[in-house]
Design an enzyme around this catalytic site. Structure first.
Site, PDB file in Angstrom:
ATOM      1  N   ASN A  16      -6.526 -16.385  43.585  1.00 41.95           N
ATOM      2  CA  ASN A  16      -7.387 -16.897  42.525  1.00 41.95           C
ATOM      3  C   ASN A  16      -7.770 -15.771  41.574  1.00 41.95           C
ATOM      4  O   ASN A  16      -7.838 -14.593  41.944  1.00 41.95           O
ATOM      5  CB  ASN A  16      -8.611 -17.638  43.075  1.00 41.95           C
ATOM      6  N   GLU A  69     -10.592 -15.239  38.668  1.00 41.59           N
ATOM      7  CA  GLU A  69     -11.777 -15.734  37.972  1.00 41.59           C
ATOM      8  C   GLU A  69     -11.981 -15.023  36.641  1.00 41.59           C
ATOM      9  O   GLU A  69     -11.441 -13.952  36.405  1.00 41.59           O
ATOM     10  CB  GLU A  69     -13.017 -15.554  38.851  1.00 41.59           C
ATOM     11  N   CYS A  72      -6.876 -21.079  39.917  1.00 42.75           N
ATOM     12  CA  CYS A  72      -6.809 -21.184  41.367  1.00 42.75           C
ATOM     13  C   CYS A  72      -5.533 -20.514  41.871  1.00 42.75           C
ATOM     14  O   CYS A  72      -4.531 -20.423  41.155  1.00 42.75           O
ATOM     15  CB  CYS A  72      -6.811 -22.649  41.789  1.00 42.75           C
ATOM     16  N   GLU A  85      -3.315 -21.571  43.991  1.00 41.20           N
ATOM     17  CA  GLU A  85      -2.169 -22.476  44.025  1.00 41.20           C
ATOM     18  C   GLU A  85      -1.527 -22.591  42.651  1.00 41.20           C
ATOM     19  O   GLU A  85      -0.297 -22.585  42.517  1.00 41.20           O
ATOM     20  CB  GLU A  85      -2.590 -23.876  44.503  1.00 41.20           C
ATOM     21  N   CYS A 135      -8.136 -27.778  45.577  1.00 42.39           N
ATOM     22  CA  CYS A 135      -9.063 -28.571  44.772  1.00 42.39           C
ATOM     23  C   CYS A 135      -8.284 -29.716  44.106  1.00 42.39           C
ATOM     24  O   CYS A 135      -7.059 -29.780  44.178  1.00 42.39           O
ATOM     25  CB  CYS A 135      -9.750 -27.693  43.724  1.00 42.39           C
ATOM     26  N   CYS A 142      -5.585 -28.567  41.616  1.00 41.70           N
ATOM     27  CA  CYS A 142      -4.408 -28.015  42.288  1.00 41.70           C
ATOM     28  C   CYS A 142      -3.579 -29.103  42.947  1.00 41.70           C
ATOM     29  O   CYS A 142      -2.354 -29.015  42.981  1.00 41.70           O
ATOM     30  CB  CYS A 142      -4.820 -26.948  43.291  1.00 41.70           C
TER      31      CYS A 142
END
Length: 147
Positions: A41, A43, A52, A54, A95, A98
């Protein structure tokens, strides 16, 4: 293969850039030829611009022209300790965003991608398919785009 993917995801999580949430996530994507692409990830201070793990891994596969070759993906995550290492025994799954991105890869490749969800530590691993995590998914076929 499962253990190899989970291990690669755990290694990728060590590179997470998560200064705001302090929650590191790693993902590993298995391609049909056995090669593995990873992501962590990433940010951003403007939270909506964060990526993310993925999505990073799948975008990397796509940039190499391999989105149609995705066979499986593993994802792990956990709260980062003071050294930046994700920790914890809670299994982490993708999530909603994703799940949609994984569905796109699955539809483009014409296969049901296996998703391995694991904790940052420990042996518990859960197996899912795209249909398990995103029933009635919307994808390229719904737009009339051949896959």
């Amino acid at each position: 293969m499962r253990d190899r993917l989970v291990g690669a995801a755990r290694t990728a999580a060590l590179n997470a850039h998560a200064p705001y949430s302090r929650f590191g996530v790693g993902a590993a994507v298995l391609l049909i030829d056995g090669s593995v692409v990873t992501g962590a990830n990433f940010e951003n201070a403007s939270y909506g611009l964060s990526l993310c793990a993925e999505t990073v891994a799948l975008a990397t596969a796509s940039s190499a022209g391999r989105l149609r070759d995705v066979a499986a993906i593993a994802v792990i995550g956990g709260a980062m300790d003071s050294g930046g290492v994700p920790r914890g025994l809670a299994v982490v799954g993708p999530c909603g965003r994703c799940r949609q991105v994984i569905n796109e890869a699955a539809q483009m490749g014409g296969r049901d991608v296996t998703i391995w969800c694991a904790a940052a530590e420990g042996d518990e691993v859960e197996r899912y398919t795209v249909a398990d995590l995103l029933p009635h998914a919307f994808g390229p076929a719904d737009l009339g785009i051949g896959v």
